[in-house]
Design a protein around this motif. Sequence first.
Motif, short mmCIF file in Angstrom:
data_model
loop_
_atom_site.label_atom_id
_atom_site.label_comp_id
_atom_site.label_asym_id
_atom_site.label_seq_id
_atom_site.Cartn_x
_atom_site.Cartn_y
_atom_site.Cartn_z
N HIS A 1 2.49 -29.95 -6.54
CA HIS A 1 1.25 -30.73 -6.53
C HIS A 1 1.55 -32.10 -5.95
O HIS A 1 2.68 -32.58 -6.01
N TYR A 2 0.53 -32.71 -5.35
CA TYR A 2 0.66 -34.08 -4.86
C TYR A 2 0.53 -35.03 -6.04
O TYR A 2 -0.14 -34.70 -7.03
N GLY A 3 1.12 -36.19 -5.95
CA GLY A 3 1.03 -37.22 -7.00
C GLY A 3 1.53 -36.65 -8.31
O GLY A 3 2.49 -35.88 -8.35
N TRP B 1 -2.55 -27.98 -9.33
CA TRP B 1 -1.51 -27.45 -8.44
C TRP B 1 -2.06 -27.21 -7.03
O TRP B 1 -3.12 -26.63 -6.87
N THR B 2 -1.29 -27.63 -6.03
CA THR B 2 -1.66 -27.35 -4.63
C THR B 2 -1.07 -26.01 -4.21
O THR B 2 -1.68 -25.26 -3.45
N LEU B 3 0.13 -25.70 -4.71
CA LEU B 3 0.74 -24.38 -4.48
C LEU B 3 1.22 -23.84 -5.82
O LEU B 3 1.79 -24.58 -6.63
N GLY C 1 -5.12 -18.65 5.88
CA GLY C 1 -5.97 -18.96 4.72
C GLY C 1 -7.01 -19.98 5.09
O GLY C 1 -6.90 -20.66 6.12
N PRO C 2 -8.03 -20.13 4.23
CA PRO C 2 -9.11 -21.07 4.55
C PRO C 2 -8.63 -22.52 4.46
O PRO C 2 -7.57 -22.79 3.91
N SER C 3 -9.44 -23.41 4.99
CA SER C 3 -9.10 -24.83 4.99
C SER C 3 -8.81 -25.32 3.57
O SER C 3 -9.54 -25.00 2.64
N GLY C 4 -7.72 -26.06 3.43
CA GLY C 4 -7.40 -26.67 2.14
C GLY C 4 -6.64 -25.76 1.19
O GLY C 4 -6.39 -26.12 0.04
N CYS C 5 -6.23 -24.55 1.63
CA CYS C 5 -5.58 -23.62 0.70
C CYS C 5 -4.10 -23.94 0.50
O CYS C 5 -3.45 -23.36 -0.38
N GLY C 6 -3.54 -24.84 1.33
CA GLY C 6 -2.15 -25.25 1.10
C GLY C 6 -1.18 -24.85 2.20
O GLY C 6 0.04 -24.96 2.02
N LYS C 7 -1.68 -24.42 3.35
CA LYS C 7 -0.79 -23.93 4.42
C LYS C 7 0.14 -25.04 4.92
O LYS C 7 1.36 -24.87 5.01
N THR C 8 -0.47 -26.18 5.27
CA THR C 8 0.34 -27.28 5.80
C THR C 8 1.30 -27.80 4.74
O THR C 8 2.45 -28.13 5.03
N THR C 9 0.84 -27.83 3.50
CA THR C 9 1.71 -28.29 2.41
C THR C 9 2.95 -27.40 2.32
O THR C 9 4.08 -27.90 2.15
N LEU C 10 2.76 -26.09 2.44
CA LEU C 10 3.90 -25.18 2.37
C LEU C 10 4.87 -25.45 3.54
O LEU C 10 6.09 -25.50 3.35
N ASP D 1 2.19 -25.44 13.24
CA ASP D 1 0.98 -25.73 12.46
C ASP D 1 -0.24 -25.70 13.38
O ASP D 1 -0.50 -26.67 14.10
N GLU D 2 -0.95 -24.60 13.37
CA GLU D 2 -2.13 -24.40 14.22
C GLU D 2 -1.87 -24.86 15.65
O GLU D 2 -2.59 -25.72 16.18
N PRO D 3 -0.85 -24.31 16.31
CA PRO D 3 -0.45 -24.85 17.61
C PRO D 3 -1.45 -24.57 18.73
O PRO D 3 -1.37 -25.20 19.77
N THR E 1 -2.25 -20.59 10.67
CA THR E 1 -3.52 -20.42 11.38
C THR E 1 -4.61 -20.12 10.36
O THR E 1 -4.34 -19.67 9.26
N HIS E 2 -5.86 -20.45 10.71
CA HIS E 2 -6.94 -19.98 9.84
C HIS E 2 -7.75 -18.90 10.55
O HIS E 2 -8.82 -18.54 10.09
N ASP E 3 -7.17 -18.39 11.65
CA ASP E 3 -7.86 -17.36 12.43
C ASP E 3 -7.21 -16.00 12.16
O ASP E 3 -6.10 -15.71 12.63
N1 LIG Z 1 -1.04 -36.36 0.93
C1 LIG Z 1 -1.90 -35.72 0.11
N2 LIG Z 1 -2.23 -36.23 -1.10
C2 LIG Z 1 -3.07 -35.58 -1.94
N3 LIG Z 1 -3.63 -34.38 -1.65
C3 LIG Z 1 -3.34 -33.83 -0.46
C4 LIG Z 1 -2.47 -34.47 0.49
N4 LIG Z 1 -2.37 -33.66 1.58
C5 LIG Z 1 -3.15 -32.58 1.33
N5 LIG Z 1 -3.73 -32.68 0.11
C6 LIG Z 1 -4.62 -31.70 -0.53
O1 LIG Z 1 -3.85 -30.51 -0.75
C7 LIG Z 1 -4.65 -29.35 -0.50
C8 LIG Z 1 -3.96 -28.47 0.54
O2 LIG Z 1 -3.93 -29.19 1.78
P1 LIG Z 1 -3.28 -28.57 3.08
O3 LIG Z 1 -3.33 -29.61 4.15
O4 LIG Z 1 -1.95 -28.03 2.72
O5 LIG Z 1 -4.28 -27.38 3.39
P2 LIG Z 1 -4.39 -26.45 4.68
O6 LIG Z 1 -4.48 -25.05 4.18
O7 LIG Z 1 -3.29 -26.76 5.64
O8 LIG Z 1 -5.80 -26.91 5.27
P3 LIG Z 1 -6.34 -26.99 6.79
O9 LIG Z 1 -6.46 -25.56 7.27
O10 LIG Z 1 -7.68 -27.64 6.62
O11 LIG Z 1 -5.36 -27.80 7.58
C9 LIG Z 1 -6.02 -29.86 -0.08
O12 LIG Z 1 -6.86 -29.83 -1.21
C10 LIG Z 1 -5.76 -31.28 0.36
O13 LIG Z 1 -6.89 -32.08 0.15
#
Ligand SMILES: Nc1ncnc2c1ncn2[C@@H]1O[C@H](COP(=O)(O)OP(=O)(O)OP(=O)(O)O)[C@@H](O)[C@H]1O
Length: 352
Positions: free
Chosen positions: A13-15, A22-24, A41-50, A162-164, A195-197
């Motif tokens: 999780h962030y912070g 939990w983000t993941l 996965g859809p926007s915001g599901c945590g792909k970039t975080t992973l 990341d979504e290249p 990707t989200h496609d």
């Molecule tokens: N630096 C951050 N601090 C707090 N929350 C964050 C931070 N970065 C991302 N988040 C949150 O973590 C969750 C996952 O974000 P992430 O960017 O991993 O999603 P994603 O699947 O890559 O989305 P997208 O397809 O829109 O890029 C989202 O709810 C986002 O708002």
Amino acid sequence: MTNHLQIKGLWYHYGDGSAEGWTLQSINMNLQRGELVGLLGPSGCGKTTLLRLIAGFEQPVRGTICIDDHEVASSRGMLPPERRSIGMVFQDYALFPHLDAWRNTCFGLRRGQDTSRAEWLLEMLGLADLRHRYPHQLSGGQRQRLALARALAPGPSLVLLDEPFSNLDVEVRLRLRSELAGVLQTCGASGLLVTHDPQEALAICDRVAVLRNGELHQCASPSDLVQKPATPFVGRFVLQGNLLPLNMGGEHWLTPIGPLSKPTEPNAAKATELMVDDQALQIQQDPRGEALIQGREFLGSHWLLRVELGNHTLRVRQPLERPVKTGERCFVAFRAGQKGLLFPGAIPCPLC
Ligand SMILES: Nc1ncnc2c1ncn2[C@@H]1O[C@H](COP(=O)(O)OP(=O)(O)OP(=O)(O)O)[C@@H](O)[C@H]1O
């Protein structure tokens, strides 16, 4: 094949996690050497975080990340990004505007390191004649190929993408995405592609991991995902299927579209939802119909209709020779000879 990347019981999780939770959650997956795995996965599901955790920009709260059987990250400690032998390609290319194509490509090389690989990459990616151009003098597709060259030039064994292709026009996107697997293979690199496609992931990846709200629903080959989606979400998101609730009714199950004969498969008794694709449904235009055609898209070989039935919005495939208009009423029925999938369990079930 051997495990190149292994993620075990990963939580993040962030912070302090108090705001968003939990983000993941409990992510377990691996990537074998030479594989291209999609992260979908859809926007915001945590792909970039992973990706950021794998790259070393964030530290796991629980769980471990191993590369080539060496632990590179856990709650106890982590290896810095530059020691993980990972290349990254971002959707906005992240090229250095003040460096020409050649110097961008060589940016990650150590002083005195052999540049023959960078030369070869520019050649292979069709950029050799553009080596003295700056990023603003290149097209979107050329910039994206340059970003790939820069990521691969230091010889990473793993590339995170990341979504290249998201900023590219359709033609360039289709060409580059079909080239990607071959380029990685030639470089001996494994790849993780965000990707989200769904079509993109299914088209080019060896396996696809499907995430939702920070949870991994399934990681499987494209054909397994299509034939046996693990959850209704995978069916809906990846296969764009229609999900219908099931209710018991004597010898039949009742669905909003009509009755369904109970399948004999014992596990089917636990089913609560039916998934049918757009080809398994048909409409009959009729002013007395209980359904409403809300929209239609021309897809070349057929129409794809959006049909409202009670509180369900269905996707229905309609032959071109039977045109319909938005706003018309209709009846919806199962198409004879088609099959659906019962959940839980993704159990095949005849519709008529
Ligand atoms: N630096 C951050 N601090 C707090 N929350 C964050 C931070 N970065 C991302 N988040 C949150 O973590 C969750 C996952 O974000 P992430 O960017 O991993 O999603 P994603 O699947 O890559 O989305 P997208 O397809 O829109 O890029 C989202 O709810 C986002 O708002």
